[in-house]
Design a protein around this motif. Structure first.
Motif, mmCIF file in Angstrom:
data_model
loop_
_atom_site.group_PDB
_atom_site.id
_atom_site.type_symbol
_atom_site.label_atom_id
_atom_site.label_comp_id
_atom_site.label_asym_id
_atom_site.label_seq_id
_atom_site.Cartn_x
_atom_site.Cartn_y
_atom_site.Cartn_z
ATOM 1 N N PRO A 87 1.000 -1.172 0.161
ATOM 2 C CA PRO A 87 -0.059 -0.067 0.034
ATOM 3 C C PRO A 87 0.837 1.141 -0.061
ATOM 4 N N PRO A 88 0.221 2.422 -0.394
ATOM 5 C CA PRO A 88 1.105 3.636 -0.497
ATOM 6 C C PRO A 88 1.734 3.992 0.907
ATOM 7 N N GLU A 89 1.397 3.360 1.735
ATOM 8 C CA GLU A 89 2.174 3.984 3.274
ATOM 9 C C GLU A 89 3.349 3.216 3.424
ATOM 10 N N VAL A 90 3.640 2.180 2.512
ATOM 11 C CA VAL A 90 5.041 1.811 2.462
ATOM 12 C C VAL A 90 5.867 1.851 1.228
ATOM 13 N N GLU A 91 5.012 2.254 0.316
ATOM 14 C CA GLU A 91 5.578 2.355 -1.131
ATOM 15 C C GLU A 91 7.099 2.934 -1.021
ATOM 16 N N GLY A 92 8.019 2.078 -1.816
ATOM 17 C CA GLY A 92 9.323 2.609 -1.812
ATOM 18 C C GLY A 92 10.256 2.343 -0.723
ATOM 19 N N GLN A 93 9.752 1.796 0.403
ATOM 20 C CA GLN A 93 10.507 1.423 1.427
ATOM 21 C C GLN A 93 11.071 0.058 1.252
ATOM 22 N N VAL A 94 11.764 -0.584 2.177
ATOM 23 C CA VAL A 94 12.295 -1.822 2.281
ATOM 24 C C VAL A 94 11.538 -2.865 3.151
ATOM 25 N N ALA A 95 10.587 -3.786 2.524
ATOM 26 C CA ALA A 95 9.877 -4.704 3.268
ATOM 27 C C ALA A 95 10.575 -6.254 3.563
ATOM 28 N N ILE A 96 10.227 -6.912 4.722
ATOM 29 C CA ILE A 96 10.349 -8.143 4.879
ATOM 30 C C ILE A 96 9.250 -9.023 4.445
ATOM 31 N N MET A 150 9.268 -6.186 15.879
ATOM 32 C CA MET A 150 8.810 -5.204 14.756
ATOM 33 C C MET A 150 7.420 -4.715 15.358
ATOM 34 N N LYS A 151 7.254 -3.313 15.425
ATOM 35 C CA LYS A 151 5.944 -2.557 16.111
ATOM 36 C C LYS A 151 4.937 -2.508 15.162
ATOM 37 N N ALA A 152 3.614 -2.741 15.411
ATOM 38 C CA ALA A 152 2.651 -2.348 14.621
ATOM 39 C C ALA A 152 2.476 -0.811 14.486
ATOM 40 N N GLU A 153 2.466 -0.180 13.326
ATOM 41 C CA GLU A 153 2.505 1.065 12.965
ATOM 42 C C GLU A 153 1.043 1.684 12.379
ATOM 43 N N GLY A 154 0.186 0.682 12.364
ATOM 44 C CA GLY A 154 -1.194 1.217 11.756
ATOM 45 C C GLY A 154 -1.736 0.094 10.969
ATOM 46 N N ALA A 155 -3.105 0.570 10.205
ATOM 47 C CA ALA A 155 -3.464 -0.224 9.573
ATOM 48 C C ALA A 155 -4.187 0.322 8.322
ATOM 49 N N THR A 156 -4.452 -0.392 7.285
ATOM 50 C CA THR A 156 -4.753 0.308 5.940
ATOM 51 C C THR A 156 -5.501 -0.951 5.118
ATOM 52 N N MET A 157 -6.045 -0.671 3.895
ATOM 53 C CA MET A 157 -6.377 -1.422 3.028
ATOM 54 C C MET A 157 -5.391 -1.725 1.884
ATOM 55 N N ASP A 158 -5.183 -2.693 1.607
ATOM 56 C CA ASP A 158 -4.056 -2.878 0.406
ATOM 57 C C ASP A 158 -4.855 -2.646 -0.839
#
Length: 177
Positions: A87-96, A150-158
């Motif tokens: 989703p846009p909230e993590v777009e372009g970051q590095v994810a596991i 890792m800490k929960a930082e929010g919720a959204t819809m993908d």
């Protein structure tokens, strides 16, 4: 070539012999339930996944590892890093991310492999922050993320798949290797 050894696992780049075992993992609807749109993937789609992961290794210096059991040499699954487009909230970051064959669930392999990958990202690759996207109902993956610190930082819809997801993150300063 980047290999990581843990007490029970070898995390390594992909080999030609990995295609069929990974496609068997991808064909299991229970494994794939929480990944992407939740549908199993074909042999051809699995080959495309491996190719994309290898390209990310070449372009970014990180990617998704093959997870091999040290004792038997079996392919247990995949774990690694990617750059999400949604989703846009993590777009372009590095994810596991990870996926393990169902026969290996409940044995701590996902946590062991994910911890080694997180350490690789934050300490070896010099990344300052890693995020994760987890479907809201995927409690097993939520448990792994909690074990990683890792800490929960929010919720959204993908928007790509229409699923409710929780967003997680961890900074280098918070990681306990």
């Amino acid at each position: 070539m980047t290999d990581i050894r843990t007490p029970r696992l070898l995390l390594r780049r992909w080999q030609d012999d990995d295609l069929v075992p990974l496609s068997e993992i991808h064909a299991d609807p229970t494994v794939m339930r929480w990944i992407g749109d939740g549908t199993p993937r074909s042999l051809e789609q699995t080959a495309e996944d491996i190719e994309a992961w290898e390209e990310e290794w070449d372009e970014e210096g990180f990617g998704v590892f093959a997870v091999e059991l040290l004792g038997s040499g079996e392919l247990a699954g995949a774990v690694g890093l990617y750059v999400p487009s949604s989703p846009p909230e993590v777009e372009g970051q590095v994810a596991i991310t990870w996926r393990m064959a169902r026969v290996f669930w409940g044995q701590g392999y996902a946590s062991e492999a994910a911890h080694a990958t997180l350490e690789f990202a934050l300490q070896d690759r010099g990344l300052d922050r890693i995020v994760a996207v987890c479907r809201t109902a995927d409690t097993a993956s939520s448990n792994v993320l909690d074990k990683l610190g890792m800490k929960a930082e929010g919720a959204t819809m993908d928007p790509a798949h229409g699923h409710d997801v929780r967003l997680y993150g961890i900074d280098l300063t918070e990681f306990e290797g």
